[in-house]
Design an enzyme around this catalytic site. Structure first.
Site, PDB file in Angstrom:
ATOM      1  N   SER A  16      -2.811  55.195  20.796  1.00 33.23           N
ATOM      2  CA  SER A  16      -4.170  55.046  21.349  1.00 33.23           C
ATOM      3  C   SER A  16      -4.199  55.210  22.856  1.00 33.23           C
ATOM      4  O   SER A  16      -3.496  54.502  23.576  1.00 33.23           O
ATOM      5  CB  SER A  16      -4.722  53.648  21.052  1.00 33.23           C
ATOM      6  OG  SER A  16      -4.893  53.452  19.699  1.00 33.23           O
ATOM      7  N   HIS A  48     -11.271  47.196  21.684  1.00 32.05           N
ATOM      8  CA  HIS A  48     -10.578  48.487  21.614  1.00 32.05           C
ATOM      9  C   HIS A  48     -10.787  49.253  22.923  1.00 32.05           C
ATOM     10  O   HIS A  48      -9.889  49.982  23.357  1.00 32.05           O
ATOM     11  CB  HIS A  48     -11.104  49.293  20.414  1.00 32.05           C
ATOM     12  CG  HIS A  48     -10.358  50.572  20.166  1.00 32.05           C
ATOM     13  ND1 HIS A  48      -8.987  50.614  19.969  1.00 32.05           N
ATOM     14  CD2 HIS A  48     -10.779  51.863  20.113  1.00 32.05           C
ATOM     15  CE1 HIS A  48      -8.612  51.874  19.793  1.00 32.05           C
ATOM     16  NE2 HIS A  48      -9.677  52.646  19.881  1.00 32.05           N
ATOM     17  N   MET A  76      -0.595  47.775  15.310  1.00 29.04           N
ATOM     18  CA  MET A  76      -0.995  48.121  13.938  1.00 29.04           C
ATOM     19  C   MET A  76      -0.405  49.454  13.473  1.00 29.04           C
ATOM     20  O   MET A  76      -0.999  50.150  12.634  1.00 29.04           O
ATOM     21  CB  MET A  76      -2.533  48.194  13.853  1.00 29.04           C
ATOM     22  CG  MET A  76      -3.237  46.938  14.345  1.00 29.04           C
ATOM     23  SD  MET A  76      -5.031  47.130  14.365  1.00 29.04           S
ATOM     24  CE  MET A  76      -5.513  45.692  15.344  1.00 29.04           C
ATOM     25  N   SER A  77       0.737  49.840  14.015  1.00 25.41           N
ATOM     26  CA  SER A  77       1.296  51.155  13.648  1.00 25.41           C
ATOM     27  C   SER A  77       2.825  51.096  13.718  1.00 25.41           C
ATOM     28  O   SER A  77       3.422  50.033  13.600  1.00 25.41           O
ATOM     29  CB  SER A  77       0.766  52.226  14.613  1.00 25.41           C
ATOM     30  OG  SER A  77       1.267  52.013  15.918  1.00 25.41           O
ATOM     31  N   TYR A  90      -4.848  50.664   8.092  1.00 26.77           N
ATOM     32  CA  TYR A  90      -6.171  50.006   8.029  1.00 26.77           C
ATOM     33  C   TYR A  90      -7.304  51.005   7.825  1.00 26.77           C
ATOM     34  O   TYR A  90      -8.413  50.619   7.474  1.00 26.77           O
ATOM     35  CB  TYR A  90      -6.439  49.152   9.281  1.00 26.77           C
ATOM     36  CG  TYR A  90      -6.496  49.905  10.592  1.00 26.77           C
ATOM     37  CD1 TYR A  90      -7.584  50.722  10.923  1.00 26.77           C
ATOM     38  CD2 TYR A  90      -5.451  49.815  11.502  1.00 26.77           C
ATOM     39  CE1 TYR A  90      -7.622  51.424  12.114  1.00 26.77           C
ATOM     40  CE2 TYR A  90      -5.482  50.516  12.701  1.00 26.77           C
ATOM     41  CZ  TYR A  90      -6.569  51.314  12.990  1.00 26.77           C
ATOM     42  OH  TYR A  90      -6.603  52.017  14.163  1.00 26.77           O
ATOM     43  N   GLU A  91      -7.035  52.296   8.032  1.00 25.86           N
ATOM     44  CA  GLU A  91      -8.081  53.297   7.788  1.00 25.86           C
ATOM     45  C   GLU A  91      -8.282  53.517   6.285  1.00 25.86           C
ATOM     46  O   GLU A  91      -9.207  54.206   5.879  1.00 25.86           O
ATOM     47  CB  GLU A  91      -7.720  54.625   8.463  1.00 25.86           C
ATOM     48  CG  GLU A  91      -7.763  54.553   9.986  1.00 25.86           C
ATOM     49  CD  GLU A  91      -7.250  55.832  10.634  1.00 25.86           C
ATOM     50  OE1 GLU A  91      -8.029  56.786  10.743  1.00 25.86           O
ATOM     51  OE2 GLU A  91      -6.058  55.870  11.021  1.00 25.86           O
ATOM     52  N   ASN A  96      -2.959  44.610  26.586  1.00 29.39           N
ATOM     53  CA  ASN A  96      -3.701  43.353  26.709  1.00 29.39           C
ATOM     54  C   ASN A  96      -2.751  42.206  26.379  1.00 29.39           C
ATOM     55  O   ASN A  96      -1.721  42.421  25.736  1.00 29.39           O
ATOM     56  CB  ASN A  96      -4.880  43.342  25.718  1.00 29.39           C
ATOM     57  CG  ASN A  96      -4.417  43.572  24.281  1.00 29.39           C
ATOM     58  OD1 ASN A  96      -4.126  44.711  23.893  1.00 29.39           O
ATOM     59  ND2 ASN A  96      -4.296  42.516  23.526  1.00 29.39           N
ATOM     60  N   ALA A 103      -0.046  51.469  21.537  1.00 28.13           N
ATOM     61  CA  ALA A 103      -0.669  50.433  22.357  1.00 28.13           C
ATOM     62  C   ALA A 103      -0.408  49.104  21.644  1.00 28.13           C
ATOM     63  O   ALA A 103      -0.491  49.042  20.416  1.00 28.13           O
ATOM     64  CB  ALA A 103      -2.162  50.689  22.453  1.00 28.13           C
ATOM     65  N   HIS A 119      -7.800  58.847  19.701  1.00 31.07           N
ATOM     66  CA  HIS A 119      -6.827  59.657  18.957  1.00 31.07           C
ATOM     67  C   HIS A 119      -7.412  61.053  18.756  1.00 31.07           C
ATOM     68  O   HIS A 119      -8.400  61.204  18.036  1.00 31.07           O
ATOM     69  CB  HIS A 119      -6.536  59.038  17.585  1.00 31.07           C
ATOM     70  CG  HIS A 119      -5.695  57.802  17.650  1.00 31.07           C
ATOM     71  ND1 HIS A 119      -4.343  57.820  17.404  1.00 31.07           N
ATOM     72  CD2 HIS A 119      -5.994  56.525  17.947  1.00 31.07           C
ATOM     73  CE1 HIS A 119      -3.854  56.595  17.541  1.00 31.07           C
ATOM     74  NE2 HIS A 119      -4.838  55.785  17.862  1.00 31.07           N
ATOM     75  N   HIS A 179      -3.517  55.375  10.308  1.00 27.04           N
ATOM     76  CA  HIS A 179      -3.204  53.948  10.207  1.00 27.04           C
ATOM     77  C   HIS A 179      -3.504  53.447   8.801  1.00 27.04           C
ATOM     78  O   HIS A 179      -4.452  53.904   8.153  1.00 27.04           O
ATOM     79  CB  HIS A 179      -4.051  53.143  11.200  1.00 27.04           C
ATOM     80  CG  HIS A 179      -3.856  53.540  12.626  1.00 27.04           C
ATOM     81  ND1 HIS A 179      -4.541  54.581  13.205  1.00 27.04           N
ATOM     82  CD2 HIS A 179      -3.056  53.025  13.600  1.00 27.04           C
ATOM     83  CE1 HIS A 179      -4.168  54.697  14.474  1.00 27.04           C
ATOM     84  NE2 HIS A 179      -3.264  53.772  14.737  1.00 27.04           N
TER      85      HIS A 179
END
Ligand code: HPA
Length: 288
Positions: free
Chosen positions: A39, A256, A220-221, A94-95, A244, A122, A70, A92
């Protein structure tokens, strides 16, 4: 990995071969290193010389990416004179994709003949010494996704049923990244990446749990891609851009947009780091 004709009855091998054939028809480049840009980290692809750009929507069995930050294309060319293939954006879990779909592009990069895969992402900083904009060289991961891309029948042509992950991020890769970051005077850490499926950011209690488990950063990846490449015997290195402080460590709510803005700002140090390390990773593969 060989894609010879004997496996032609297998649907998965056919799909892999179709993607690889399509890409090889579009370019003369024979990539030795694969790069996945997370990201907000896509700008590195602009430095690739002699580029061939291929939108994911053109590549058989790829999907478009739905996530802001992306770009959704593959770029082949040279960086620091080394032939590379770069994924500007990833899929991902979650997609809604299956783990097999999430790692399909990783397997395509490996089938294109790369010897090393460099993963970037990220991530939220769990370690209280980390600050937004710092880079973390991944030296191990925690798979907290509750799933694994190797679940199901093992394809022996790809790799073993029970792959060893004791060097999921290969030692020479970690050392080369560390040496490069030191020489470039880039603020960096060595740490453990925890992979969760998302798409929610974590609760403060989950962040405390992950710290207790030994995680330094969360995202998340990366974990599925690392597993799939290790299964194929491809060396993996990884860098997280700490965008963050993880939930509960700062009064600010997570967004995000903050992730994208910070990773874009940190993009230039990541670009310098990768441009320096890529020739080192290539020569260590040649001498191995
Ligand atoms: N948590 C999970 N994924 C992330 C974060 C985070 O704090 N920051 C960037 N990706």
């Amino acid at each position: 990995m060989t894609l010879d004709r004997k496996e032609s009855s297998n649907r998965f091998f056919n799909q892999l071969r179709e993607s690889v054939d399509f890409i090889q028809k579009k370019t003369q480049h024979k990539p030795r290193i694969g790069l996945v840009l997370g990201s907000g980290l896509g700008s590195l692809a602009d430095l690739i010389e002699n580029p061939t750009h291929i939108p994911y929507t053109d590549i058989p069995h790829f999907f478009g990416t739905s996530i802001e930050g992306h770009a959704g294309k593959m770029v082949l060319g040279t960086l620091s004179s080394i032939p590379i293939v770069c994924l500007q954006g990833r899929f991902h879990y979650y997609e809604g994709y299956s783990m097999a779909q999430v790692v399909f592009p990783t397997r395509v990069l490996c089938a294109l003949g790369i010897h090393t895969l460099l993963l970037t992402n990220a991530a939220g900083g769990i370690n209280t010494r980390y600050r937004p904009g710092d880079l973390m060289i991944i030296n191990d991961h925690l798979n907290l996704m509750g799933d694994n891309p190797l679940k199901g029948p093992n394809l022996e042509e790809l790799g073993p049923r029970f792959p060893d992950l004791s060097e999921a991020y290969f030692k020479e890769g970690v050392a080369a990244l560390k040496q490069s970051a030191e020489e470039l005077k880039i603020t960096h850490h060595l740490g453990v990446y925890a992979g969760l499926i998302g798409p929610t950011y974590e609760t403060p209690a989950e962040v405390r749990m992950m710290r207790t488990l030994g995680a330094d950063a969360v995202g998340m990846s990366t974990v599925p891609e690392s597993i799939a490449a290790n299964h194929l015997g491809v060396r993996v290195a990884g860098v997280s851009c700490i965008t963050n402080l993880a939930a509960g460590l700062s009064p600010q709510k997570l967004s995000h947009q903050e992730v994208i803005d910070t990773s874009k700002a940190a993009g230039s140090s990541l670009t310098q780091l990768l441009s320096k390390v890529i020739p080192m990773l290539d020569s260590s593969a040649n001498s191995a």
